[in-house]
Write a protein that holds these residues in place. Structure first.
Motif, short mmCIF file in Angstrom:
data_model
loop_
_atom_site.label_atom_id
_atom_site.label_comp_id
_atom_site.label_asym_id
_atom_site.label_seq_id
_atom_site.Cartn_x
_atom_site.Cartn_y
_atom_site.Cartn_z
N ILE A 80 0.86 -1.18 0.00
CA ILE A 80 0.00 0.00 0.00
C ILE A 80 0.90 1.23 0.00
CG2 ILE A 80 -1.75 1.27 1.31
CD1 ILE A 80 -2.61 -1.43 2.48
N ALA A 81 0.67 2.14 -0.92
CA ALA A 81 1.47 3.36 -1.01
C ALA A 81 0.78 4.46 -0.23
CB ALA A 81 1.67 3.76 -2.45
N ALA A 82 1.51 5.12 0.68
CA ALA A 82 0.96 6.22 1.45
C ALA A 82 0.94 7.48 0.58
CB ALA A 82 1.80 6.45 2.69
N PRO A 83 -0.07 8.35 0.75
CA PRO A 83 -0.12 9.58 -0.07
C PRO A 83 1.02 10.52 0.33
CG PRO A 83 -1.85 9.61 1.58
CD PRO A 83 -1.23 8.25 1.64
N VAL A 84 1.51 11.29 -0.60
CA VAL A 84 2.58 12.24 -0.34
C VAL A 84 1.98 13.46 0.33
CG1 VAL A 84 4.35 13.68 -1.43
CG2 VAL A 84 3.84 11.41 -2.36
N PRO A 85 2.56 13.91 1.44
CA PRO A 85 1.98 15.07 2.13
C PRO A 85 2.23 16.36 1.34
CG PRO A 85 4.00 14.39 3.21
CD PRO A 85 3.70 13.36 2.16
N THR A 86 1.30 17.30 1.46
CA THR A 86 1.45 18.60 0.80
C THR A 86 1.54 19.67 1.88
OG1 THR A 86 -0.94 18.84 0.67
CG2 THR A 86 0.17 17.90 -1.24
N TYR A 87 2.37 20.67 1.66
CA TYR A 87 2.60 21.73 2.62
C TYR A 87 2.24 23.07 2.00
CZ TYR A 87 5.27 18.03 4.85
OH TYR A 87 5.64 16.86 5.42
N SER A 88 1.80 24.03 2.84
CA SER A 88 1.49 25.38 2.35
C SER A 88 2.78 26.19 2.28
CB SER A 88 0.47 26.05 3.27
OG SER A 88 1.04 26.19 4.56
N ALA A 89 2.69 27.39 1.77
CA ALA A 89 3.86 28.26 1.65
C ALA A 89 4.33 28.65 3.05
CB ALA A 89 3.52 29.50 0.84
N PRO A 90 5.63 28.80 3.26
CA PRO A 90 6.13 29.17 4.59
C PRO A 90 5.69 30.56 4.98
CG PRO A 90 7.92 29.18 2.99
CD PRO A 90 6.72 28.61 2.30
N ILE A 91 5.52 30.79 6.29
CA ILE A 91 5.10 32.09 6.81
C ILE A 91 6.35 32.80 7.31
CG2 ILE A 91 3.72 33.26 8.56
CD1 ILE A 91 1.85 30.83 8.49
N ALA A 92 6.57 34.03 6.89
CA ALA A 92 7.75 34.79 7.29
C ALA A 92 7.49 35.42 8.65
CB ALA A 92 8.07 35.85 6.26
N ALA A 93 8.46 35.33 9.56
CA ALA A 93 8.35 35.93 10.88
C ALA A 93 8.68 37.41 10.78
CB ALA A 93 9.31 35.25 11.83
N PRO A 94 8.04 38.27 11.58
CA PRO A 94 8.34 39.71 11.51
C PRO A 94 9.76 39.98 12.00
CG PRO A 94 6.88 39.26 13.34
CD PRO A 94 7.01 37.98 12.57
N VAL A 95 10.37 41.01 11.47
CA VAL A 95 11.73 41.38 11.84
C VAL A 95 11.67 42.17 13.12
CG1 VAL A 95 13.78 42.64 11.11
CG2 VAL A 95 12.41 41.39 9.43
N ALA A 96 12.53 41.81 14.10
CA ALA A 96 12.56 42.51 15.38
C ALA A 96 13.29 43.83 15.23
CB ALA A 96 13.24 41.65 16.43
N THR A 97 12.79 44.89 15.86
CA THR A 97 13.43 46.20 15.83
C THR A 97 13.79 46.60 17.25
OG1 THR A 97 11.31 47.31 15.99
CG2 THR A 97 12.18 46.92 13.77
N TYR A 98 14.90 47.29 17.41
CA TYR A 98 15.38 47.70 18.72
C TYR A 98 15.64 49.20 18.69
CZ TYR A 98 16.19 42.70 19.08
OH TYR A 98 16.03 41.35 19.08
N SER A 99 15.43 49.85 19.84
CA SER A 99 15.71 51.29 19.91
C SER A 99 17.17 51.46 20.32
CB SER A 99 14.80 51.97 20.92
OG SER A 99 15.07 51.49 22.22
N ALA A 100 17.74 52.62 20.01
CA ALA A 100 19.13 52.87 20.33
C ALA A 100 19.30 53.45 21.72
CB ALA A 100 19.73 53.81 19.30
N ALA A 101 18.21 53.86 22.38
CA ALA A 101 18.31 54.49 23.70
C ALA A 101 18.57 53.43 24.76
CB ALA A 101 17.04 55.25 24.00
N PRO A 102 19.54 53.68 25.67
CA PRO A 102 19.77 52.70 26.73
C PRO A 102 18.66 52.71 27.76
CG PRO A 102 21.16 54.60 27.06
CD PRO A 102 20.44 54.80 25.75
N VAL A 103 18.45 51.62 28.42
CA VAL A 103 17.42 51.50 29.45
C VAL A 103 18.07 51.79 30.78
CG1 VAL A 103 15.79 49.94 30.56
CG2 VAL A 103 16.18 49.79 28.10
N THR A 104 17.47 52.71 31.54
CA THR A 104 18.02 53.03 32.86
C THR A 104 17.13 52.42 33.93
OG1 THR A 104 16.80 55.11 32.91
CG2 THR A 104 19.05 55.19 32.07
N ALA A 105 17.75 51.96 34.99
CA ALA A 105 17.01 51.34 36.08
C ALA A 105 16.62 52.40 37.09
CB ALA A 105 17.87 50.27 36.75
#
Length: 125
Positions: free
Chosen positions: A13-38
């Motif tokens: 018995i031959a198993a069916p070949v799985p099909t996949y959807s298009a990959p989902i792109a993750a959002p790009v992380a952005t960082y601020s240049a200001a230092p964090v003070t405690a």
């Protein structure tokens, strides 16, 4: 010799070949240049000094006078005569090996176990 039957199998018995959807792109992380003070730490105020507790006195505990006891009664002690115990005339072992072990247990191989004759009993079925 008897020939073994030939095994027969069905088609694989031959198993069916799985099909996949298009990959989902993750959002790009952005960082601020200001230092964090405690934030500077904040501490609790020291506890107020409590005044010493007032001294309290309790009445001393009273006890009853000591009890008096009568003088001990001296009674004569009587003892019975000692009981003489004699060894049984024969000791029965369940097997020949046990009989030989009992014979050797008293330190002398003489067919006796501390003065009693050692015998082998018939097994029970």
């Amino acid at each position: 010799p008897i020939a073994a039957p030939v095994a027969s199998y069905s088609a694989p018995i031959a198993a069916p070949v799985p099909t996949y959807s298009a990959p989902i792109a993750a959002p790009v992380a952005t960082y601020s240049a200001a230092p964090v003070t405690a934030m500077p730490p904040t501490y609790m105020a020291p506890p107020a000094v409590a005044a010493a507790p007032a001294t309290s006195y309790y009445a001393p505990t009273t006890f009853a006078s000591p009890m008096t006891y009568a003088a001990p009664v001296a009674r004569p002690m009587t003892y019975a005569a000692p009981v003489a115990r004699a060894a049984p005339p024969t000791v029965v072992a369940p097997s020949q090996a046990s009989a030989l072990a009992m014979d050797a247990a008293d330190g002398v191989i003489d067919g006796k176990f501390y003065g009693s004759q050692v015998a082998v009993g018939a097994p029970r079925y």
